[in-house]
Write a protein that holds these residues in place. Structure first.
Motif, PDB file in Angstrom:
ATOM      1  N   LEU A 385       0.830  -1.204   0.000  1.00 58.41           N
ATOM      2  CA  LEU A 385       0.000   0.000   0.000  1.00 58.41           C
ATOM      3  C   LEU A 385       0.865   1.254   0.000  1.00 58.41           C
ATOM      4  CD1 LEU A 385      -2.925  -0.803   2.481  1.00 58.41           C
ATOM      5  CD2 LEU A 385      -3.050  -0.498   0.005  1.00 58.41           C
ATOM      6  N   GLN A 386       1.925   1.252   0.805  1.00 57.46           N
ATOM      7  CA  GLN A 386       2.782   2.425   0.846  1.00 57.46           C
ATOM      8  C   GLN A 386       3.474   2.651  -0.494  1.00 57.46           C
ATOM      9  OE1 GLN A 386       6.759   3.401   3.139  1.00 57.46           O
ATOM     10  NE2 GLN A 386       4.971   4.035   4.331  1.00 57.46           N
ATOM     11  N   ARG A 387       3.926   1.550  -1.113  1.00 54.81           N
ATOM     12  CA  ARG A 387       4.597   1.697  -2.402  1.00 54.81           C
ATOM     13  C   ARG A 387       3.637   2.258  -3.446  1.00 54.81           C
ATOM     14  NH1 ARG A 387       9.111   1.502  -5.025  1.00 54.81           N
ATOM     15  NH2 ARG A 387       9.223   0.624  -7.107  1.00 54.81           N
ATOM     16  N   ALA A 388       2.394   1.762  -3.461  1.00 54.74           N
ATOM     17  CA  ALA A 388       1.411   2.268  -4.416  1.00 54.74           C
ATOM     18  C   ALA A 388       1.121   3.747  -4.158  1.00 54.74           C
ATOM     19  CB  ALA A 388       0.126   1.447  -4.322  1.00 54.74           C
ATOM     20  N   LEU A 389       0.976   4.100  -2.869  1.00 54.38           N
ATOM     21  CA  LEU A 389       0.719   5.495  -2.524  1.00 54.38           C
ATOM     22  C   LEU A 389       1.891   6.377  -2.924  1.00 54.38           C
ATOM     23  CD1 LEU A 389      -1.168   7.507  -1.036  1.00 54.38           C
ATOM     24  CD2 LEU A 389       0.077   6.961   1.066  1.00 54.38           C
ATOM     25  N   ALA A 390       3.116   5.906  -2.666  1.00 51.89           N
ATOM     26  CA  ALA A 390       4.301   6.691  -2.993  1.00 51.89           C
ATOM     27  C   ALA A 390       4.440   6.890  -4.499  1.00 51.89           C
ATOM     28  CB  ALA A 390       5.550   6.021  -2.431  1.00 51.89           C
ATOM     29  N   ARG A 391       4.222   5.831  -5.279  1.00 51.14           N
ATOM     30  CA  ARG A 391       4.354   5.946  -6.728  1.00 51.14           C
ATOM     31  C   ARG A 391       3.332   6.926  -7.296  1.00 51.14           C
ATOM     32  NH1 ARG A 391       7.491   2.894  -9.798  1.00 51.14           N
ATOM     33  NH2 ARG A 391       6.105   3.162 -11.583  1.00 51.14           N
ATOM     34  N   ARG A 392       2.111   6.876  -6.795  1.00 51.83           N
ATOM     35  CA  ARG A 392       1.106   7.831  -7.261  1.00 51.83           C
ATOM     36  C   ARG A 392       1.480   9.247  -6.843  1.00 51.83           C
ATOM     37  NH1 ARG A 392      -1.711   3.100  -6.880  1.00 51.83           N
ATOM     38  NH2 ARG A 392      -3.306   2.742  -8.463  1.00 51.83           N
ATOM     39  N   GLY A 393       1.968   9.387  -5.609  1.00 50.87           N
ATOM     40  CA  GLY A 393       2.378  10.702  -5.154  1.00 50.87           C
ATOM     41  C   GLY A 393       3.540  11.262  -5.945  1.00 50.87           C
ATOM     42  N   MET A 394       4.415  10.370  -6.442  1.00 55.31           N
ATOM     43  CA  MET A 394       5.548  10.808  -7.257  1.00 55.31           C
ATOM     44  C   MET A 394       5.159  11.040  -8.710  1.00 55.31           C
ATOM     45  SD  MET A 394       8.913   8.770  -5.815  1.00 55.31           S
ATOM     46  CE  MET A 394       8.232   7.126  -5.711  1.00 55.31           C
ATOM     47  N   GLY A 395       3.877  10.797  -9.053  1.00 56.19           N
ATOM     48  CA  GLY A 395       3.388  11.118 -10.391  1.00 56.19           C
ATOM     49  C   GLY A 395       3.436   9.990 -11.384  1.00 56.19           C
ATOM     50  N   PHE A 396       3.722   8.762 -10.942  1.00 59.41           N
ATOM     51  CA  PHE A 396       3.788   7.623 -11.857  1.00 59.41           C
ATOM     52  C   PHE A 396       2.450   6.879 -11.802  1.00 59.41           C
ATOM     53  CE2 PHE A 396       8.139   8.381 -10.307  1.00 59.41           C
ATOM     54  CZ  PHE A 396       8.728   8.742 -11.514  1.00 59.41           C
ATOM     55  N   ARG A 397       1.498   7.399 -12.558  1.00 60.18           N
ATOM     56  CA  ARG A 397       0.128   6.873 -12.544  1.00 60.18           C
ATOM     57  C   ARG A 397      -0.314   6.623 -13.986  1.00 60.18           C
ATOM     58  NH1 ARG A 397      -4.613   7.696  -9.370  1.00 60.18           N
ATOM     59  NH2 ARG A 397      -3.604   9.111  -7.909  1.00 60.18           N
ATOM     60  N   GLY A 398      -1.071   5.554 -14.192  1.00 60.41           N
ATOM     61  CA  GLY A 398      -1.611   5.285 -15.515  1.00 60.41           C
ATOM     62  C   GLY A 398      -0.501   5.001 -16.515  1.00 60.41           C
ATOM     63  N   GLU A 399      -0.622   5.555 -17.722  1.00 58.76           N
ATOM     64  CA  GLU A 399       0.400   5.441 -18.760  1.00 58.76           C
ATOM     65  C   GLU A 399       1.047   6.804 -18.927  1.00 58.76           C
ATOM     66  OE1 GLU A 399       0.948   4.146 -23.461  1.00 58.76           O
ATOM     67  OE2 GLU A 399      -1.030   4.042 -22.527  1.00 58.76           O
ATOM     68  N   PRO A 400       2.048   7.126 -18.100  1.00 58.06           N
ATOM     69  CA  PRO A 400       2.609   8.478 -18.111  1.00 58.06           C
ATOM     70  C   PRO A 400       3.415   8.727 -19.374  1.00 58.06           C
ATOM     71  CG  PRO A 400       3.882   7.079 -16.654  1.00 58.06           C
ATOM     72  CD  PRO A 400       2.713   6.262 -17.100  1.00 58.06           C
ATOM     73  N   PRO A 401       3.638   9.993 -19.714  1.00 60.60           N
ATOM     74  CA  PRO A 401       4.496  10.300 -20.866  1.00 60.60           C
ATOM     75  C   PRO A 401       5.899   9.777 -20.635  1.00 60.60           C
ATOM     76  CG  PRO A 401       4.032  12.273 -19.574  1.00 60.60           C
ATOM     77  CD  PRO A 401       3.137  11.205 -19.052  1.00 60.60           C
ATOM     78  N   HIS A 402       6.548   9.375 -21.719  1.00 57.85           N
ATOM     79  CA  HIS A 402       7.879   8.778 -21.600  1.00 57.85           C
ATOM     80  C   HIS A 402       8.876   9.727 -20.945  1.00 57.85           C
ATOM     81  CE1 HIS A 402       6.674   6.070 -25.216  1.00 57.85           C
ATOM     82  NE2 HIS A 402       6.214   5.603 -24.077  1.00 57.85           N
ATOM     83  N   ALA A 403       8.670  11.024 -21.105  1.00 61.46           N
ATOM     84  CA  ALA A 403       9.625  12.008 -20.570  1.00 61.46           C
ATOM     85  C   ALA A 403       9.741  11.968 -19.051  1.00 61.46           C
ATOM     86  CB  ALA A 403       9.224  13.422 -21.015  1.00 61.46           C
ATOM     87  N   VAL A 404       8.726  11.457 -18.364  1.00 59.55           N
ATOM     88  CA  VAL A 404       8.765  11.467 -16.897  1.00 59.55           C
ATOM     89  C   VAL A 404       9.266  10.163 -16.321  1.00 59.55           C
ATOM     90  CG1 VAL A 404       6.791  13.042 -16.955  1.00 59.55           C
ATOM     91  CG2 VAL A 404       6.415  10.641 -16.376  1.00 59.55           C
ATOM     92  N   LEU A 405       9.474   9.169 -17.156  1.00 57.58           N
ATOM     93  CA  LEU A 405       9.802   7.842 -16.644  1.00 57.58           C
ATOM     94  C   LEU A 405      11.258   7.736 -16.223  1.00 57.58           C
ATOM     95  CD1 LEU A 405       7.895   5.579 -19.180  1.00 57.58           C
ATOM     96  CD2 LEU A 405       7.207   6.205 -16.856  1.00 57.58           C
ATOM     97  N   GLU A 406      11.513   6.821 -15.306  1.00 56.73           N
ATOM     98  CA  GLU A 406      12.859   6.501 -14.869  1.00 56.73           C
ATOM     99  C   GLU A 406      12.846   5.093 -14.347  1.00 56.73           C
ATOM    100  OE1 GLU A 406      12.738   8.157 -10.322  1.00 56.73           O
ATOM    101  OE2 GLU A 406      13.301   9.522 -11.887  1.00 56.73           O
ATOM    102  N   ARG A 407      14.007   4.522 -14.185  1.00 50.61           N
ATOM    103  CA  ARG A 407      14.094   3.172 -13.637  1.00 50.61           C
ATOM    104  C   ARG A 407      14.091   3.260 -12.116  1.00 50.61           C
ATOM    105  NH1 ARG A 407      15.444  -1.392 -15.987  1.00 50.61           N
ATOM    106  NH2 ARG A 407      16.246  -0.298 -17.821  1.00 50.61           N
ATOM    107  N   LEU A 408      13.001   2.775 -11.517  1.00 50.00           N
ATOM    108  CA  LEU A 408      12.888   2.800 -10.059  1.00 50.00           C
ATOM    109  C   LEU A 408      13.202   1.418  -9.495  1.00 50.00           C
ATOM    110  CD1 LEU A 408       9.619   4.876  -9.601  1.00 50.00           C
ATOM    111  CD2 LEU A 408      11.969   5.628  -9.239  1.00 50.00           C
ATOM    112  N   PRO A 409      13.815   1.376  -8.328  1.00 49.48           N
ATOM    113  CA  PRO A 409      14.143   0.070  -7.727  1.00 49.48           C
ATOM    114  C   PRO A 409      12.878  -0.655  -7.276  1.00 49.48           C
ATOM    115  CG  PRO A 409      14.687   1.845  -6.221  1.00 49.48           C
ATOM    116  CD  PRO A 409      14.293   2.484  -7.519  1.00 49.48           C
TER     117      PRO A 409
END
Length: 409
Positions: A385-409
């Motif tokens: 739950l925390q990981r899902a909340l953190a990822r959404r809070g960091m803006g990685f939701r749905g199919e984001p534009p490629h420009a915002v993506l990064e390799r997360l651990p």
């Protein structure tokens, strides 16, 4: 005056109406992708003239900063930004709380805070570097005429009207969007009966790069970390009380904020100039029209809880630029339908989150208290739950534009 940044072979290309934070970002992203565009701005090109380059302190999600870096804006703003390494969410008078820490998510920061005026300045500096962009400022969209291959726009300038043809019209002109009205797109309006006060304060204890969001019956209050030990205060009050609160002197205002926020940073001091904003939710019934699209606040204006407005709008802009860059026709129906399909999950999820938080976290119903506390504890203690909340809070939701993506651990 007209401010041409370049002379493109197509005098208009994509036509962007609205030169605020999202409209300017879209113009830059298109220029970086090699797409000619014209940006129509109501204000002269100065940070102190553009209404959206105001005194708010923006909480920029990690994905947002990735996107700003990808289009060359962040290098002009990074020195003024403060990293958010910890987030604390709580509810006044209840036992539950949630903590999100960058270290636990394997990143150096969850996001960054930046004064809106500093982001505006960075955008203006990056706009000056564009080579395929024409800027008209001050200028306004006066009329639209549909054509088989796009739109003919009548642009009002100090030198008279100017006619521009465009294959794609973009409404980035804010909550009261003229473009949205001209396209005949309806919008759902909701008045939260709340007013937001923003200012800077200096707490007794150092913020240690923590952002705080605290809910109460009267609405949320947030503190965002800034440079030089300062914090950005975001203080929501009932609209009926706004006039009286605006009239308080600094001592009385800070005492009220202290009661609402508590003492976790010690005594709050030295409030800066206060700026009130009425809070409304506006949602366009659709994102696209014939050879036209809405982005940012013209498409959706969300409650500032969770600081999602500009973050969501930038993902609009970068997704649109990404699709236009690989299409021979920027206004093609298939492209716009693809855009709407990609943006809908992120848009609806973010709007539901912000609206739901206001409704549930701030409702003065004692029976909800244990459920709210348990929900916050679950977000704090259950790793998925925390990981899902953190990822959404960091803006990685749905199919984001490629420009915002990064390799997360």
């Amino acid at each position: 005056m007209n401010v041409p940044v370049s002379r493109a072979s197509n005098p208009s290309g994509v036509l962007i109406v609205g030169g605020g934070l999202v409209g300017a970002s879209l113009a830059i992203a298109l220029d970086a992708a090699g797409i000619a565009a014209t940006l129509v701005e109501t204000a002269a090109p100065r940070a102190d003239a553009q209404p959206s380059y105001d005194e708010r302190n923006l909480a920029l999600a990690r994905a947002t900063v990735n996107g700003l870096a990808a289009i060359g804006v962040w290098r002009h703003a990074a020195a003024q930004a403060t990293p958010i390494r910890h987030i604390r969410v709580s509810r006044a008078g209840e036992f539950g709380s949630a903590r999100i820490d960058a270290d636990r998510q394997g990143v150096d920061a969850l996001g960054w805070t930046l004064p809106a005026r500093e982001l505006g300045t960075a955008l203006l500096r990056r706009l000056d570097e564009c080579t395929r962009l024409t800027r008209l400022a001050p200028a306004t969209l006066a009329a639209l005429e549909p054509r088989a291959d796009g739109w003919r726009a009548q642009i009002g300038t100090p030198d008279g009207r100017r006619s521009l043809d465009t294959p794609l019209l973009v409404g980035a002109d804010g909550t009261g969007s003229f473009v949205r009205t001209q396209l005949g797109i309806a919008a759902e309006h909701h008045d939260y009966q709340q007013t937001l006060f923003v200012c800077t304060i200096t707490p007794e204890r150092h913020h240690a790069n923590r952002a705080y969001e605290r809910f109460a019956d009267d609405g949320p209050i947030a503190l965002l970390p800034l440079a030089e030990r300062r914090c950005g205060l975001v203080f929501t009050v009932a609209a009926d009380d706004a006039e009286a609160i605006a009239a308080l002197d600094d001592a009385a205002f800070i005492e009220l904020a202290q009661r609402r926020f508590g003492w976790r940073l010690g005594r709050l001091n030295r409030p800066g100039k206060r700026h009130p904003y009425a809070i409304h939710r506006v949602a366009a019934a659709q994102l696209i029209g014939p050879r036209a699209v809405l982005v940012g606040n013209a498409a959706q204006t969300v409650h500032p809880i969770g600081a999602q407005g500009f973050n969501l709008g930038l993902r609009d802009a970068l997704t649109l630029a990404e699709l236009v860059a690989v299409s021979p026709d920027p206004g093609a129906a298939e492209l716009l339908e693809h855009y709407a399909a990609r943006r809908t999950p992120d848009r609806e999820g973010t709007m539901a989150m912000s609206h739901g938080l206001v409704r549930l976290a701030c409702l003065p119903q004692p029976l909800l208290a244990p459920l709210r506390s348990l929900a916050l504890l679950a977000c704090d203690r259950v790793p998925p739950l925390q990981r899902a909340l953190a990822r959404r809070g960091m803006g990685f939701r749905g199919e984001p534009p490629h420009a915002v993506l990064e390799r997360l651990p």
